[in-house]
Design a protein around this motif. Structure first.
Motif, short mmCIF file in Angstrom:
data_model
loop_
_atom_site.label_atom_id
_atom_site.label_comp_id
_atom_site.label_asym_id
_atom_site.label_seq_id
_atom_site.Cartn_x
_atom_site.Cartn_y
_atom_site.Cartn_z
N PRO A 45 -21.75 12.59 -10.96
CA PRO A 45 -21.49 13.86 -10.59
C PRO A 45 -22.67 14.71 -9.96
O PRO A 45 -22.61 15.54 -9.26
CB PRO A 45 -21.00 14.52 -11.92
CG PRO A 45 -21.37 13.83 -12.95
CD PRO A 45 -21.55 12.15 -12.31
N HIS A 46 -23.93 14.51 -10.67
CA HIS A 46 -25.05 15.10 -9.96
C HIS A 46 -25.44 14.85 -8.84
O HIS A 46 -26.28 15.89 -7.95
CB HIS A 46 -26.28 15.34 -10.98
CG HIS A 46 -25.89 15.87 -12.25
ND1 HIS A 46 -26.18 17.28 -12.37
CD2 HIS A 46 -25.66 15.25 -13.46
CE1 HIS A 46 -25.98 17.60 -13.64
NE2 HIS A 46 -25.58 16.42 -14.29
N SER A 47 -25.12 13.48 -8.05
CA SER A 47 -25.83 13.18 -6.97
C SER A 47 -24.77 12.31 -5.97
O SER A 47 -25.21 11.55 -5.15
CB SER A 47 -27.04 12.63 -7.02
OG SER A 47 -27.00 11.76 -7.96
N ALA A 48 -23.36 12.32 -6.37
CA ALA A 48 -22.65 11.36 -5.82
C ALA A 48 -22.51 12.00 -4.21
O ALA A 48 -22.37 11.01 -3.23
CB ALA A 48 -21.48 11.52 -6.30
N TYR A 49 -22.92 13.14 -3.82
CA TYR A 49 -22.80 13.49 -2.45
C TYR A 49 -23.63 12.66 -1.55
O TYR A 49 -23.57 12.63 -0.55
CB TYR A 49 -22.92 15.00 -2.37
CG TYR A 49 -24.43 15.40 -2.78
CD1 TYR A 49 -25.36 15.49 -2.00
CD2 TYR A 49 -24.63 15.85 -4.17
CE1 TYR A 49 -26.59 15.84 -2.32
CE2 TYR A 49 -25.80 16.00 -4.54
CZ TYR A 49 -27.18 16.40 -3.72
OH TYR A 49 -28.27 16.67 -3.83
N GLU A 50 -24.74 12.49 -2.21
CA GLU A 50 -25.74 11.63 -1.30
C GLU A 50 -25.28 10.14 -1.04
O GLU A 50 -25.78 9.62 -0.04
CB GLU A 50 -27.01 11.29 -2.26
CG GLU A 50 -27.54 12.60 -2.84
CD GLU A 50 -28.94 12.30 -3.57
OE1 GLU A 50 -29.16 11.18 -3.57
OE2 GLU A 50 -29.51 13.08 -3.90
N SER A 91 -17.56 20.50 -1.73
CA SER A 91 -17.53 19.34 -2.26
C SER A 91 -16.48 18.74 -0.90
O SER A 91 -16.62 17.57 -0.40
CB SER A 91 -16.83 19.08 -3.41
OG SER A 91 -17.99 19.57 -4.56
N ILE A 92 -15.32 19.27 -0.84
CA ILE A 92 -14.38 18.77 0.03
C ILE A 92 -15.02 18.77 1.62
O ILE A 92 -14.82 17.96 2.15
CB ILE A 92 -13.09 19.64 -0.07
CG1 ILE A 92 -12.36 19.67 -1.32
CG2 ILE A 92 -12.12 19.54 1.19
CD1 ILE A 92 -10.95 20.58 -1.44
N LYS A 93 -15.86 20.00 1.79
CA LYS A 93 -16.42 19.95 3.05
C LYS A 93 -17.33 18.75 3.22
O LYS A 93 -17.42 18.11 4.26
CB LYS A 93 -17.32 21.30 3.04
CG LYS A 93 -18.00 21.29 4.51
CD LYS A 93 -18.84 22.77 4.57
CE LYS A 93 -19.60 22.74 5.70
NZ LYS A 93 -20.23 24.15 5.83
#
Length: 336
Positions: A261-266, A296-298
């Motif tokens: 959760p802290h870095s999944a966006y990467e 997050s959706i963006k």
């Protein structure tokens, strides 16, 4: 008190009781019921399908009016307050890292006295740190170890808390993800740890394949051991960077689990690459209360558009409170 139970002929009662104990779904707050022919074993929750298959064939779901067991002293009774702790296997993890030594010892003593299933009490010396997401611990009381076997939904997970991150607080969330999986699906667990998502899916459903990836060699060691312990033969354990492994499995996944959760966006570009048309990304993040989902959706939409694809948001969910004004969230997004 009416409760759901397992109705079983008396001669098969002990074997059924042992199965329910192993799956941790026997409700020990109630006395086992009986009549001339049958025993009635109270359940603490709705059993999963694979848990029922472990019972003798004579077993059936029923309801029974149970009597409550006499209440045993709790740690709260002994201390005068309810201590904050997490139970992982037979290890109690004290949640407050700032506890002074004397108070920590009092709590540890009460836990060992009131709950014979607890063999070790530890407290964290650090937060979750580093790329392998681990903590350092101090053993406060009991057996001097940080390795244990945790049971959850009929699966067993061997883990050393000082070498691989694990929390039982996501057990309900893992069960929720299970409801999205269909027989024949291919699942990629990008940050698998010791396997609590991957192994539960493999045992409870009939996926074509579960690809379980983690960069932490200790986590993968336990992941492989847990695959063997649980006979989860359709799980492939891979030690590696999820970005690199995504290239090998591009376009194959019906479901991609992103529990970092802290870095999944990467890793969203890689998750999109993994997902077949119509596949679903299960994206986890830590977000502020004034922007739970939209940012997050963006990010998910931008990663999809970069690959010439679109998204459809299927579900948005707050998993748990993480810190003051911050929440652990999950978004189910279909990649078109």
């Amino acid at each position: 008190m009416k409760r759901q139970c397992i109705k079983i002929p008396k001669k098969k009662g002990e074997s059924a009781r042992r199965v329910l104990l192993d799956f941790e779904i026997l409700d020990n707050t109630m006395k086992i019921g009986s009549d001339d022919t049958f025993l009635y074993l109270p359940l603490s929750r709705e059993p999963l399908s694979h848990e029922l298959t472990g019972l003798p064939e004579e077993a059936e779901l029923a309801e029974f009016d149970f009597e409550a067991q006499a209440k045993k002293p709790t740690p709260g009774d002994l201390l005068g307050f309810n201590p904050d702790y997490e139970l992982i296997g037979d290890i109690a993890l004290l949640e407050d890292p700032d506890l002074d030594s004397q108070k920590a010892l009092r709590i540890a003593d009460s836990l060992l006295r009131a709950q014979p299933n607890i063999k070790t009490v530890v407290k964290p010396l650090t937060p979750v740190i580093g790329e392998f997401r681990v903590r350092e611990f101090e053993v406060i009381a009991g057996e001097h170890r940080t390795e244990t076997i945790h049971r959850e939904y009929g699966c067993r997970y061997k883990v050393d808390l000082s070498k691989a991150y694990f929390t039982p607080r996501l057990s309900t969330e893992r069960s929720r993800i299970l409801s999205w999986i269909k027989d024949g699906d291919t699942v990629v667990d990008m940050f698998a740890g010791v396997g609590p998502y991957s192994i539960l899916i493999a045992k409870s459903k009939k996926p074509a394949k579960v690809v379980a990836i983690d960069k932490n060699p200790d986590a993968v060691h336990y992941l492989k051991e847990n695959i063997s312990i649980n006979s989860a033969k359709n799980v492939e354990a891979i030690e590696g960077d999820a970005r690199e492994e995504a290239k090998r499995f591009a376009g194959t996944a019906d479901h991609v689990i992103m529990n970092l959760p802290h870095s999944a966006y990467e890793f969203l570009d890689s998750a999109v690459l993994l997902t077949k048309p119509g596949g679903i990304i299960h994206y986890y993040g830590i977000t502020p209360e004034d922007d739970l989902f939209e940012s997050s959706i963006k990010l998910i939409r931008e990663a999809a558009e970069k690959a010439g694809r679109k998204i459809e948001v299927l579900e948005k969910k707050v998993v748990r409170s993480y810190a003051p004004h911050q929440y652990n969230i999950c978004i189910e997004a279909k990649i078109l």
